[in-house]
Design an enzyme around this catalytic site. Structure first.
Site, short mmCIF file in Angstrom:
data_model
loop_
_atom_site.label_atom_id
_atom_site.label_comp_id
_atom_site.label_asym_id
_atom_site.label_seq_id
_atom_site.Cartn_x
_atom_site.Cartn_y
_atom_site.Cartn_z
N GLU A 175 56.48 50.17 -3.96
CA GLU A 175 56.88 50.98 -5.12
C GLU A 175 58.12 50.39 -5.80
O GLU A 175 59.14 51.06 -5.98
CB GLU A 175 57.11 52.44 -4.71
N GLU A 386 48.14 54.07 -1.06
CA GLU A 386 48.70 55.37 -0.65
C GLU A 386 48.01 56.44 -1.46
O GLU A 386 47.92 56.35 -2.70
CB GLU A 386 50.21 55.44 -0.93
C1 BGP Z 1 55.64 57.16 -1.53
C2 BGP Z 1 56.28 56.27 -0.51
C3 BGP Z 1 55.93 56.56 0.90
C4 BGP Z 1 55.64 58.00 1.21
C5 BGP Z 1 54.92 58.74 0.12
C6 BGP Z 1 54.86 60.24 0.28
O1 BGP Z 1 56.47 57.30 -2.65
O2 BGP Z 1 55.92 54.92 -0.73
O3 BGP Z 1 56.88 55.96 1.74
O4 BGP Z 1 56.60 58.64 1.87
O5 BGP Z 1 55.42 58.47 -1.15
O6 BGP Z 1 56.08 60.79 -0.13
P1 BGP Z 1 56.92 61.82 0.72
O7 BGP Z 1 57.12 61.18 2.02
O8 BGP Z 1 58.18 62.01 -0.04
O9 BGP Z 1 56.08 63.05 0.81
#
Ligand code: BGP
Length: 489
Positions: A175, A386
């Site tokens: 990201e 993701e």
């Molecule tokens: C993305 C990241 C991840 C992950 C995911 C879910 O932005 O790359 O590392 O954590 O989001 O977000 P969160 O963990 O804040 O629910």
């Protein structure tokens, strides 16, 4: 018709959110180790020194460091073809600028990759997932200093050489576009925190650190150069390597059909998604980028460094990979009703439902996004690395978790992926769901917000025995993979 043969079904995690063992095996501190726990209403605090007796989620996380064999066996049982994980840079170079890599750290990932192989799983490795050695932050202010480009390339090259034949799929920075947001400097791999905040003992949420757009955007530029040099080196070391970028795709709809809202949505898409996408896939800044940067008062001469521009062209990626969780709306006027996210915020969409964390659920938005990306970057393989649903799960006494809501969320997204392949001819090559095993949330630091197919007995108050159990979604995903995405109801 349907998902192509060899489609990369699997799941994704990040080192700092699952490994724990934060000082074991010679590892140094990383920027993620400096973040405390939070919640949906309490932001994570950034602490420039580790405080005794305080809970830092990454320090133990879900203890993958000691459970990796068991976890990878469970992924194998689900039939994973691919497992996205990240290497923690500070396990390999504890201070970032060490002469020699840390053998124990290298060995740990050797063991992890061997375990993947044993289970028929292809690793997909992110070199920097919201992680940079803490010493690089304090000594160089992260990627603000161009020396860090070389340090990163040395780290990446060390990994390419060591894991040649074991790892073929790589991503440079997770990201990377997070650095476009104030606070993104500390939060993602760019590691840019200014001196005043490093000295500041009064702690602040990470997104409220002092923002310096000039330093942040120059650091991001240096990250682009590091990424391109890494792609080039990766191809030289092993022509079989397939290396991608990783963009947090923010899918934006105009709040209304007013032309002003239309333009506002386009501007947001250009700013947040297309600058970073173009830099990796086309190897150049898109025409609108400079004026956007100038609007923050930034001196943009770094965008015209001829040597860098050559490097960027020579180091374009082999695939475009991205995260997709939700969509939001954009209006020319300030949004009345904001929706959540961990990086960015936009307007609510009355047609969509949201999770308890305010993330709007939009499977059709994924098909729209896949189409947008295959139009913008024709013939570039796409991969969703993701996607998932953070929810409050209840473990029953027998260890089961009835997470039908997660199955619904994933099934609806898989259906839209299939339509994008069948109807729209989108070159989608894989799908790794986020948090295939429960892990620490990046945004809030919680364990309470769970994503996994596998439940981990670990709670925000530090209790739990780290035992693992299969949720209902575990069996659903197994069936989905076995049938190559056909048997999903
Ligand atoms: C993305 C990241 C991840 C992950 C995911 C879910 O932005 O790359 O590392 O954590 O989001 O977000 P969160 O963990 O804040 O629910």
């Amino acid at each position: 018709m349907g998902f192509p043969k060899g489609f990369l079904w699997g799941g994704a995690v990040a080192a700092n959110q699952c490994e724990g063992g934060y000082l074991e095996g010679g590892k140094g501190l990383s920027c993620a180790d400096m973040l405390k726990g939070g919640s949906v209403s309490k932001p994570r605090m950034f602490s420039p020194v580790i405080e005794e007796g305080v809970y830092y989620p990454s320090h133990q996380a879900i203890d993958f460091y000691h459970h990796y064999k068991e976890d990878i066996a469970l992924f194998g049982e689900m039939g994973f073809k691919c497992y996205r994980l990240s290497i923690n840079w500070s396990r390999i170079f504890p201070n970032g600028d060490d002469e020699e890599p840390n053998e124990e750290g290298l060995k740990f990932y050797d063991n992890v990759f061997d375990e993947c192989k044993k289970n028929g799983i292809e690793p997909l490795v992110t070199l920097s997932h919201y992680e940079i050695p803490w010493a690089i932050v304090t000594k160089y202010h992260g990627f603000r200093d161009r020396k860090v480009i070389d340090l990163f390339v040395k780290y990446a090259t060390t990994c390419f050489k060591r894991y040649k034949g074991k790892v073929k799929y790589w991503l440079t920075f997770n990201e990377i576009n997070a650095a476009l947001m104030p606070g993104g400097g500390a939060y993602n791999g760019v590691g840019y925190v200014i001196e005043e905040d490093l000295q500041n003992t009064e702690q602040r949420p990470v997104n409220q650190l002092i923002d310096d757009p000039q330093g942040r955007l120059e650091a991001l530029h240096n990250e682009f150069v590091a990424s391109a040099l890494t792609v080039k080196a990766g191809h030289e070391i092993d022509p079989d390597n397939m290396i991608g970028c990783m963009i947090a795709h923010l899918t934006v709809y105009p709040a209304t059909c007013s032309p002003d809202d239309m333009l506002a949505a386009q501007r947001e898409d250009d700013f947040f998604n297309n600058i970073c996408g173009d830099m990796h896939v086309r190897g150049e800044y898109p025409p609108f980028a400079e004026n956007i940067y100038k609007s923050y008062g930034v001196d943009t001469s770094f965008m015209h460094n001829e040597e860098d521009m050559k490097i960027l062209k020579e180091g374009v990626v082999d695939m475009y990979t991205f995260s997709y969780y939700m969509s939001m709306t954009k209006s020319a006027k300030p949004a009345q009703d904001e929706t959540g996210g961990n990086l960015s915020f936009g307007g609510k969409n009355p047609y969509l439902k949201a999770t308890p964390w305010g993330w709007q659920i939009d499977p059709e938005g994924l098909r729209w996004t896949l189409n947008k990306l295959s139009d913008r970057y024709p013939h570039t393989p796409l991969m969703i690395v993701e996607n998932g649903m953070g929810m409050i799960d209840k473990k029953e006494e027998d260890g089961s978790v009835h997470d039908g809501y997660r199955i619904d969320y994933l099934r609806d997204h898989v259906k839209q992926m299939k339509l994008a392949i069948d109807e729209d001819n989108v070159p989608l090559i894989g799908y790794t769901t986020w948090g295939c095993i429960d892990l620490v949330s990046a945004g809030t630091g919680e364990m309470y917000k769970r994503y996994g197919f596998i439940y981990v007995d670990r709670n925000d108050d530090g209790t739990g025995d780290f035992s693992r159990s299969r949720k209902d979604s575990f069996f659903w995903y197994k069936k989905c993979i076995e049938s190559n995405g056909e048997d999903i109801d």
